[in-house]
Motif scaffolding. Sequence first.
Motif, PDB file in Angstrom:
ATOM      1  N   GLU B  11       0.833  -1.208   0.000  1.00 18.17           N
ATOM      2  CA  GLU B  11       0.000   0.000   0.000  1.00 18.17           C
ATOM      3  C   GLU B  11       0.867   1.257   0.000  1.00 18.17           C
ATOM      4  O   GLU B  11       0.586   2.213  -0.725  1.00 18.17           O
ATOM      5  N   VAL B  12       1.939   1.237   0.812  1.00 19.00           N
ATOM      6  CA  VAL B  12       2.816   2.400   0.897  1.00 19.00           C
ATOM      7  C   VAL B  12       3.510   2.644  -0.439  1.00 19.00           C
ATOM      8  O   VAL B  12       3.691   3.794  -0.857  1.00 19.00           O
ATOM      9  N   LEU B  13       3.857   1.568  -1.141  1.00 23.77           N
ATOM     10  CA  LEU B  13       4.556   1.692  -2.419  1.00 23.77           C
ATOM     11  C   LEU B  13       3.751   2.542  -3.400  1.00 23.77           C
ATOM     12  O   LEU B  13       4.273   3.447  -4.051  1.00 23.77           O
ATOM     13  N   GLU B  14       2.458   2.242  -3.494  1.00 23.49           N
ATOM     14  CA  GLU B  14       1.623   2.975  -4.433  1.00 23.49           C
ATOM     15  C   GLU B  14       1.632   4.467  -4.126  1.00 23.49           C
ATOM     16  O   GLU B  14       1.799   5.302  -5.025  1.00 23.49           O
ATOM     17  N   ALA B  15       1.469   4.802  -2.848  1.00 27.99           N
ATOM     18  CA  ALA B  15       1.468   6.216  -2.469  1.00 27.99           C
ATOM     19  C   ALA B  15       2.854   6.820  -2.659  1.00 27.99           C
ATOM     20  O   ALA B  15       2.984   7.959  -3.132  1.00 27.99           O
ATOM     21  N   ALA B  16       3.910   6.060  -2.343  1.00 28.65           N
ATOM     22  CA  ALA B  16       5.280   6.578  -2.444  1.00 28.65           C
ATOM     23  C   ALA B  16       5.626   6.944  -3.886  1.00 28.65           C
ATOM     24  O   ALA B  16       6.287   7.950  -4.145  1.00 28.65           O
ATOM     25  N   LEU B  17       5.183   6.123  -4.830  1.00 31.86           N
ATOM     26  CA  LEU B  17       5.489   6.402  -6.233  1.00 31.86           C
ATOM     27  C   LEU B  17       4.830   7.706  -6.677  1.00 31.86           C
ATOM     28  O   LEU B  17       5.414   8.489  -7.423  1.00 31.86           O
ATOM     29  N   ILE B  18       3.606   7.924  -6.217  1.00 30.47           N
ATOM     30  CA  ILE B  18       2.916   9.158  -6.578  1.00 30.47           C
ATOM     31  C   ILE B  18       3.622  10.357  -5.954  1.00 30.47           C
ATOM     32  O   ILE B  18       3.800  11.393  -6.610  1.00 30.47           O
ATOM     33  N   VAL B  19       4.058  10.222  -4.714  1.00 31.36           N
ATOM     34  CA  VAL B  19       4.802  11.301  -4.056  1.00 31.36           C
ATOM     35  C   VAL B  19       6.086  11.597  -4.825  1.00 31.36           C
ATOM     36  O   VAL B  19       6.437  12.759  -5.063  1.00 31.36           O
ATOM     37  N   THR B  20       6.776  10.545  -5.261  1.00 35.15           N
ATOM     38  CA  THR B  20       8.012  10.722  -6.020  1.00 35.15           C
ATOM     39  C   THR B  20       7.768  11.504  -7.298  1.00 35.15           C
ATOM     40  O   THR B  20       8.496  12.448  -7.612  1.00 35.15           O
ATOM     41  N   ILE B  21       6.735  11.110  -8.036  1.00 38.38           N
ATOM     42  CA  ILE B  21       6.445  11.795  -9.294  1.00 38.38           C
ATOM     43  C   ILE B  21       6.114  13.265  -9.035  1.00 38.38           C
ATOM     44  O   ILE B  21       6.577  14.155  -9.755  1.00 38.38           O
ATOM     45  N   VAL B  22       5.336  13.525  -8.005  1.00 37.42           N
ATOM     46  CA  VAL B  22       4.965  14.909  -7.684  1.00 37.42           C
ATOM     47  C   VAL B  22       6.205  15.709  -7.293  1.00 37.42           C
ATOM     48  O   VAL B  22       6.398  16.845  -7.736  1.00 37.42           O
ATOM     49  N   LEU B  23       7.061  15.122  -6.469  1.00 33.75           N
ATOM     50  CA  LEU B  23       8.280  15.828  -6.062  1.00 33.75           C
ATOM     51  C   LEU B  23       9.160  16.115  -7.277  1.00 33.75           C
ATOM     52  O   LEU B  23       9.761  17.184  -7.390  1.00 33.75           O
ATOM     53  N   ALA B  24       9.230  15.156  -8.190  1.00 35.97           N
ATOM     54  CA  ALA B  24      10.044  15.368  -9.386  1.00 35.97           C
ATOM     55  C   ALA B  24       9.428  16.467 -10.254  1.00 35.97           C
ATOM     56  O   ALA B  24      10.132  17.367 -10.734  1.00 35.97           O
ATOM     57  N   ALA B  25       8.115  16.416 -10.420  1.00 40.09           N
ATOM     58  CA  ALA B  25       7.449  17.391 -11.283  1.00 40.09           C
ATOM     59  C   ALA B  25       7.531  18.804 -10.727  1.00 40.09           C
ATOM     60  O   ALA B  25       7.409  19.776 -11.470  1.00 40.09           O
ATOM     61  N   THR B  26       7.735  18.928  -9.416  1.00 43.25           N
ATOM     62  CA  THR B  26       7.794  20.251  -8.802  1.00 43.25           C
ATOM     63  C   THR B  26       9.216  20.650  -8.452  1.00 43.25           C
ATOM     64  O   THR B  26       9.451  21.545  -7.652  1.00 43.25           O
ATOM     65  N   ARG B  27      10.151  20.000  -9.075  1.00 47.47           N
ATOM     66  CA  ARG B  27      11.557  20.279  -8.819  1.00 47.47           C
ATOM     67  C   ARG B  27      11.860  21.745  -9.094  1.00 47.47           C
ATOM     68  O   ARG B  27      11.489  22.290 -10.119  1.00 47.47           O
ATOM     69  N   GLY B  28      12.494  22.379  -8.150  1.00 49.25           N
ATOM     70  CA  GLY B  28      12.826  23.777  -8.334  1.00 49.25           C
ATOM     71  C   GLY B  28      11.828  24.730  -7.722  1.00 49.25           C
ATOM     72  O   GLY B  28      12.107  25.916  -7.563  1.00 49.25           O
ATOM     73  N   VAL B  29      10.665  24.205  -7.378  1.00 47.29           N
ATOM     74  CA  VAL B  29       9.657  25.084  -6.765  1.00 47.29           C
ATOM     75  C   VAL B  29      10.015  25.279  -5.300  1.00 47.29           C
ATOM     76  O   VAL B  29      10.240  24.320  -4.573  1.00 47.29           O
ATOM     77  N   ARG B  30      10.057  26.562  -4.876  1.00 48.00           N
ATOM     78  CA  ARG B  30      10.413  26.862  -3.499  1.00 48.00           C
ATOM     79  C   ARG B  30       9.406  26.275  -2.544  1.00 48.00           C
ATOM     80  O   ARG B  30       8.210  26.302  -2.813  1.00 48.00           O
ATOM     81  N   LEU B  31       9.850  25.768  -1.449  1.00 47.89           N
ATOM     82  CA  LEU B  31       8.980  25.278  -0.370  1.00 47.89           C
ATOM     83  C   LEU B  31       8.082  24.111  -0.780  1.00 47.89           C
ATOM     84  O   LEU B  31       7.098  23.832  -0.114  1.00 47.89           O
ATOM     85  N   ARG B  32       8.447  23.451  -1.910  1.00 47.14           N
ATOM     86  CA  ARG B  32       7.531  22.382  -2.316  1.00 47.14           C
ATOM     87  C   ARG B  32       7.552  21.243  -1.308  1.00 47.14           C
ATOM     88  O   ARG B  32       6.591  20.501  -1.171  1.00 47.14           O
ATOM     89  N   GLY B  33       8.643  21.159  -0.533  1.00 46.98           N
ATOM     90  CA  GLY B  33       8.706  20.150   0.516  1.00 46.98           C
ATOM     91  C   GLY B  33       7.595  20.343   1.529  1.00 46.98           C
ATOM     92  O   GLY B  33       6.979  19.386   1.989  1.00 46.98           O
ATOM     93  N   PHE B  34       7.321  21.632   1.864  1.00 51.17           N
ATOM     94  CA  PHE B  34       6.255  21.912   2.820  1.00 51.17           C
ATOM     95  C   PHE B  34       4.897  21.566   2.238  1.00 51.17           C
ATOM     96  O   PHE B  34       4.035  21.026   2.916  1.00 51.17           O
ATOM     97  N   TRP B  35       4.707  21.893   0.959  1.00 54.39           N
ATOM     98  CA  TRP B  35       3.443  21.569   0.300  1.00 54.39           C
ATOM     99  C   TRP B  35       3.198  20.061   0.321  1.00 54.39           C
ATOM    100  O   TRP B  35       2.165  19.581   0.757  1.00 54.39           O
ATOM    101  N   VAL B  36       4.198  19.301  -0.191  1.00 53.95           N
ATOM    102  CA  VAL B  36       4.037  17.851  -0.292  1.00 53.95           C
ATOM    103  C   VAL B  36       3.945  17.226   1.104  1.00 53.95           C
ATOM    104  O   VAL B  36       3.140  16.329   1.347  1.00 53.95           O
TER     105      VAL B  36
END
Lengths: 109, 284
Positions: B11-36
């Motif tokens: 179950e965690v794997l499925e969510a983790a992959l989505i988090v990874t893609i989102v983090l990659a897609a928002t690379r360079g965005v300030r404070l995206r760590g706080f958002w995610v």
Amino acid sequence: MRHSSLLLAGALAILAIPAAADTPQFDLTIKDHRFEPETLVVPAGTKIKLSISNLDPTPEEFESHELNREKIVPGGKMAIVFIGPLEAGEYRYYGEFNQDTAQGRIVAE
Amino acid sequence: MLGSSIIVFREVLEAALIVTIVLAATRGVRLRGFWVGGGLVAGILGAVLVAFSTDAISSMMEGLGQEIFNAAVLVAAVLMLAWHNIWMSAHGRELATRMKSIGLGVGAGELPMFALTSAVTLAVLREGSEVVLFLNGMAMSGESTAALIGGAALGVAGGGAVGVAMYFGLLRVPLRYFFQVTGWMILLLAAGLGASAAGFLEQAGVLPALDPMLWDSSWLLSERSLAGQLAHTLVGYQARPSGIAVFAWILTFGTILVLMKTISTGKANRAARPVDDTPVTENS
């Protein structure tokens, strides 16, 4: 031409009503983290209504890759899952939360 | 303990992959760590809420509440991801230029962070609720708390590790293509979620199956294997898909892609066309 469009609307309306009344029902029980009966025989080629009763106090997740179904059955509750129409054959399912004991198969013939 | 860790891992794997893609897609965005991060926390809280509302949800809609709820959560996630991609198609070029000129560090307000964060929350909520239910059930059955916590921690660590590995793998993609790649990954992710939503609606009898099993490729790639699970989350692979699931996959993929292309072409055309400055007078 007005009559034919009315007829078409009527036909579409009838198609939209799920044929739940004619669907044969079969019962599965979860007890002590096991499914009963472990082998369930159902007719092939028709939609089937599976009624899963969880007699355990803890929830179970009825899951089957072969049937493409997953549903959580809370403890002490009952859940309905529609399957089919199935081709003749064997379809395995399991309880995701208790896989060592909760295994079963549905045989369509 | 190992058994529970495997369930949590999946179950965690499925969510983790989505988090990874989102983090990659928002690379360079300030404070995206706080958002995610915020999205993750909201998802976990939501998962606990959903888990404890399972009884109520299940009895809703004549026993079909679970399917409808799952489908609704999936469709909402599809809409969030679609909006992100379409928005990027409209503004992506401006952003890329700006990012190159001022260096990485685009303000979070520039990207639809809210959309992606929502997608993360929805994913964590969906998968997390099953984890909570499972662990709670195990605890009620008398499993030792230590074994449960150990198993859960192992599962979370394993799922997280795969997500981290994929993230660093993505970082190797040259910057020139990076956002194109993440855009495609979000598109494929959305198509897969759309197929799953259709599956739940078919299970509820709301949508017709069209064909209960269009093909069986479990001999080639089983959904039970790690590769199969990755394929399931990343591109929506199903070993035994129903006709309606395949249809929904194609429809979701095609619709988002067409909207992305139409909007970016529209903007390019408007930019290319020279503006007619000739003043209009009464006599002309």
